[in-house]
Scaffold this motif. Structure first.
Motif, PDB file in Angstrom:
ATOM      1  N   UNK A 123       0.824  -1.206   0.000  1.00  0.00           N
ATOM      2  CA  UNK A 123       0.000   0.000   0.000  1.00  0.00           C
ATOM      3  C   UNK A 123       0.862   1.261   0.000  1.00  0.00           C
ATOM      4  N   UNK A 124       1.997   1.183   0.672  1.00  0.00           N
ATOM      5  CA  UNK A 124       2.910   2.323   0.738  1.00  0.00           C
ATOM      6  C   UNK A 124       3.771   2.449  -0.524  1.00  0.00           C
ATOM      7  N   UNK A 125       3.792   1.395  -1.334  1.00  0.00           N
ATOM      8  CA  UNK A 125       4.590   1.427  -2.550  1.00  0.00           C
ATOM      9  C   UNK A 125       6.072   1.208  -2.326  1.00  0.00           C
ATOM     10  N   UNK A 126       6.410   0.432  -1.302  1.00  0.00           N
ATOM     11  CA  UNK A 126       7.816   0.180  -1.004  1.00  0.00           C
ATOM     12  C   UNK A 126       8.053  -1.325  -0.923  1.00  0.00           C
TER      13      UNK A 126
ATOM     14  N   UNK B  65      18.482  10.087   5.057  1.00  0.00           N
ATOM     15  CA  UNK B  65      18.184  11.498   5.321  1.00  0.00           C
ATOM     16  C   UNK B  65      17.763  11.749   6.760  1.00  0.00           C
ATOM     17  N   UNK B  66      17.486  10.695   7.519  1.00  0.00           N
ATOM     18  CA  UNK B  66      16.885  10.868   8.832  1.00  0.00           C
ATOM     19  C   UNK B  66      17.788  10.285   9.922  1.00  0.00           C
ATOM     20  N   UNK B  67      17.620  10.796  11.123  1.00  0.00           N
ATOM     21  CA  UNK B  67      18.406  10.342  12.266  1.00  0.00           C
ATOM     22  C   UNK B  67      17.889   9.002  12.772  1.00  0.00           C
TER      23      UNK B  67
ATOM     24  N   UNK C  84      16.739   8.503  15.711  1.00  0.00           N
ATOM     25  CA  UNK C  84      15.491   8.780  16.439  1.00  0.00           C
ATOM     26  C   UNK C  84      14.315   8.808  15.479  1.00  0.00           C
ATOM     27  N   UNK C  85      14.491   9.461  14.329  1.00  0.00           N
ATOM     28  CA  UNK C  85      13.395   9.568  13.369  1.00  0.00           C
ATOM     29  C   UNK C  85      13.078   8.227  12.721  1.00  0.00           C
ATOM     30  N   UNK C  86      14.111   7.447  12.386  1.00  0.00           N
ATOM     31  CA  UNK C  86      13.860   6.150  11.756  1.00  0.00           C
ATOM     32  C   UNK C  86      13.220   5.193  12.759  1.00  0.00           C
ATOM     33  N   UNK C  87      13.612   5.288  14.015  1.00  0.00           N
ATOM     34  CA  UNK C  87      12.948   4.472  15.046  1.00  0.00           C
ATOM     35  C   UNK C  87      11.482   4.864  15.184  1.00  0.00           C
ATOM     36  N   UNK C  88      11.188   6.163  15.154  1.00  0.00           N
ATOM     37  CA  UNK C  88       9.782   6.617  15.201  1.00  0.00           C
ATOM     38  C   UNK C  88       8.995   6.052  14.025  1.00  0.00           C
ATOM     39  N   UNK C  89       9.595   6.059  12.851  1.00  0.00           N
ATOM     40  CA  UNK C  89       8.933   5.507  11.668  1.00  0.00           C
ATOM     41  C   UNK C  89       8.681   4.013  11.839  1.00  0.00           C
ATOM     42  N   UNK C  90       9.635   3.307  12.425  1.00  0.00           N
ATOM     43  CA  UNK C  90       9.486   1.873  12.652  1.00  0.00           C
ATOM     44  C   UNK C  90       8.357   1.598  13.635  1.00  0.00           C
ATOM     45  N   UNK C  91       8.267   2.401  14.690  1.00  0.00           N
ATOM     46  CA  UNK C  91       7.176   2.260  15.652  1.00  0.00           C
ATOM     47  C   UNK C  91       5.831   2.477  14.968  1.00  0.00           C
ATOM     48  N   UNK C  92       5.737   3.487  14.115  1.00  0.00           N
ATOM     49  CA  UNK C  92       4.485   3.759  13.412  1.00  0.00           C
ATOM     50  C   UNK C  92       4.086   2.580  12.528  1.00  0.00           C
ATOM     51  N   UNK C  93       5.057   2.006  11.828  1.00  0.00           N
ATOM     52  CA  UNK C  93       4.780   0.842  10.987  1.00  0.00           C
ATOM     53  C   UNK C  93       4.352  -0.346  11.839  1.00  0.00           C
ATOM     54  N   UNK C  94       5.026  -0.551  12.956  1.00  0.00           N
ATOM     55  CA  UNK C  94       4.692  -1.652  13.861  1.00  0.00           C
ATOM     56  C   UNK C  94       3.284  -1.484  14.430  1.00  0.00           C
ATOM     57  N   UNK C  95       2.927  -0.265  14.801  1.00  0.00           N
ATOM     58  CA  UNK C  95       1.589  -0.028  15.345  1.00  0.00           C
ATOM     59  C   UNK C  95       0.500  -0.288  14.306  1.00  0.00           C
TER      60      UNK C  95
ATOM     61  N   UNK D 134      10.806   7.851   3.751  1.00  0.00           N
ATOM     62  CA  UNK D 134       9.961   7.363   4.846  1.00  0.00           C
ATOM     63  C   UNK D 134       8.953   8.397   5.341  1.00  0.00           C
ATOM     64  N   UNK D 135       8.789   9.499   4.624  1.00  0.00           N
ATOM     65  CA  UNK D 135       7.849  10.545   5.065  1.00  0.00           C
ATOM     66  C   UNK D 135       6.472   9.992   5.411  1.00  0.00           C
ATOM     67  N   UNK D 136       5.877   9.059   4.632  1.00  0.00           N
ATOM     68  CA  UNK D 136       4.560   8.536   5.033  1.00  0.00           C
ATOM     69  C   UNK D 136       4.548   7.921   6.431  1.00  0.00           C
ATOM     70  N   UNK D 137       5.614   7.234   6.804  1.00  0.00           N
ATOM     71  CA  UNK D 137       5.659   6.649   8.150  1.00  0.00           C
ATOM     72  C   UNK D 137       5.802   7.729   9.220  1.00  0.00           C
TER      73      UNK D 137
END
Length: 345
Positions: free
Chosen positions: A165-168, A189-191, A193-204, A297-300
């Protein structure tokens, strides 16, 4: 036992001479696999493991006397006794301390590490050119007691639907145990902290879709009989055994890249030191295209903002990590005196 000790030899790898001493030393006693077997295994899967390790700072999990002997993680390459061609990269830990870690530029670096008794390779999700900005988002699907590899594979299939759905593209592999890892190649492009936040969002999001199967609960007492998405594998200084790395277990299994289609039907124990080189030679590497299209990873991150607005902010970091801004308390819920309690009726 008597007998003559096997002589050390020098083997040319990627234009360098790499010494192999004590080739007969048993590294996996239950399978009879020797140091020479480990050394030549890594040469046989060279293209695959270099795709996973090239230019990545790498922690070495070493077993100088075999997997039943002493083990240690080597994060710093020695300053003496190292071939002049061995390359390193400086990384910084959450504490602020730094280390010059092995940074494989070619297969000779892997062979040299194997000569040093390395069994497992743990690369950082970054490249040496930008060690503070990950280019690899790693989803670790970790079966909890009462669940198994089949449950992790089912969770991975659900994750694949989200990624579509995300196209990745997602790139699955066995952990070498009961788990499944899915990697995304992302733009650096991201730190952390930011990539971990994205991972949490995907996991949730995965948890919302299959709450009976998947959990993001950091505390074991809250996980139940589900597959845990270990989002903290994206915290700085947390690493995962890479694709084609051996694992330090009695069977000498391998963390093996798979196609999505074969994931539901495989047995992770079938992939080991003996079988994986032939599989790679016959079928090629299922992760061959992993570097082709780094993802934004902007969508995440937008999902993370949405979740925060709904009251789902950050989650606890590992216990050895410094306290982070916005992080909730690291207190086991059953021991949290400030946690709201139910009212007796």
């Amino acid at each position: 036992m008597g007998g003559t000790k096997a002589a050390a030899e020098e083997i040319e790898v990627s234009g360098h001479r790499v010494r192999l001493s004590s080739p007969e030393r048993l590294m996996f006693p239950q399978r009879g696999f020797t140091k020479a077997d480990v050394f030549h295994y890594y040469l046989a899967v060279g293209d695959g493991i270099m795709r996973a390790l090239r230019e990545r700072p790498t922690t070495l999990q070493r077993f100088p006397e075999g997997i039943e002997g002493e083990m240690f993680f080597q994060k710093r390459v020695p300053t003496r006794g190292v071939p002049p061609w061995v390359e390193t990269a400086e990384i910084s830990f959450p504490s602020g301390r730094t280390a010059a870690e092995l940074c494989p530029a070619d297969l000779a670096h892997v062979a040299w590490a194997a000569q040093m008794g390395t069994v497992v390779f743990h690369p950082w999700p970054v490249r040496a050119a930008d060690p503070d900005r990950p280019d690899e988002l790693r989803v670790d699907l970790d079966p909890q007691p009462g669940t198994d590899f089949a449950d992790a594979a089912t969770a991975a299939a659900e994750l694949r639907g989200i990624l579509d759905e995300l196209g990745v593209a997602g790139w699955p592999k066995t952990s070498g145990g009961r788990g499944v890892h899915v990697y995304l190649r992302i733009q650096p492009r991201w730190t952390f902290v930011e990539v971990r936040r994205a991972t949490i969002a995907l996991a949730r999001e995965l948890e919302r879709r299959r709450p009976e199967l998947v959990t993001t609960a950091w505390w074991k007492e809250e996980r139940g009989t589900r597959v845990f998405v270990d989002y903290n594998q994206m915290a700085r200084d947390r690493t995962i055994a890479c694709a084609y790395s051996l694992r330090a277990n009695a069977r000498a299994t391998v963390s093996t890249p798979l196609t999505w289609d074969e994931l539901p039907d495989v047995d992770p124990d079938d992939f080991d030191l003996r079988t994986v080189p032939a599989r790679l030679a016959e079928r090629g590497d299922p992760h061959a295209g992993i570097d082709d299209a780094p993802w934004d990873i902007t969508p995440l991150l937008e999902w993370a903002e949405r979740d925060a607005a709904a009251g789902q902010g950050d989650m606890p970091y590992p216990p050895d990590h410094p306290k982070m801004p916005g992080e909730p308390k690291r207190v086991q819920p059953s021991k949290d005196r400030d946690r709201p309690r139910g009212t007796a009726t």
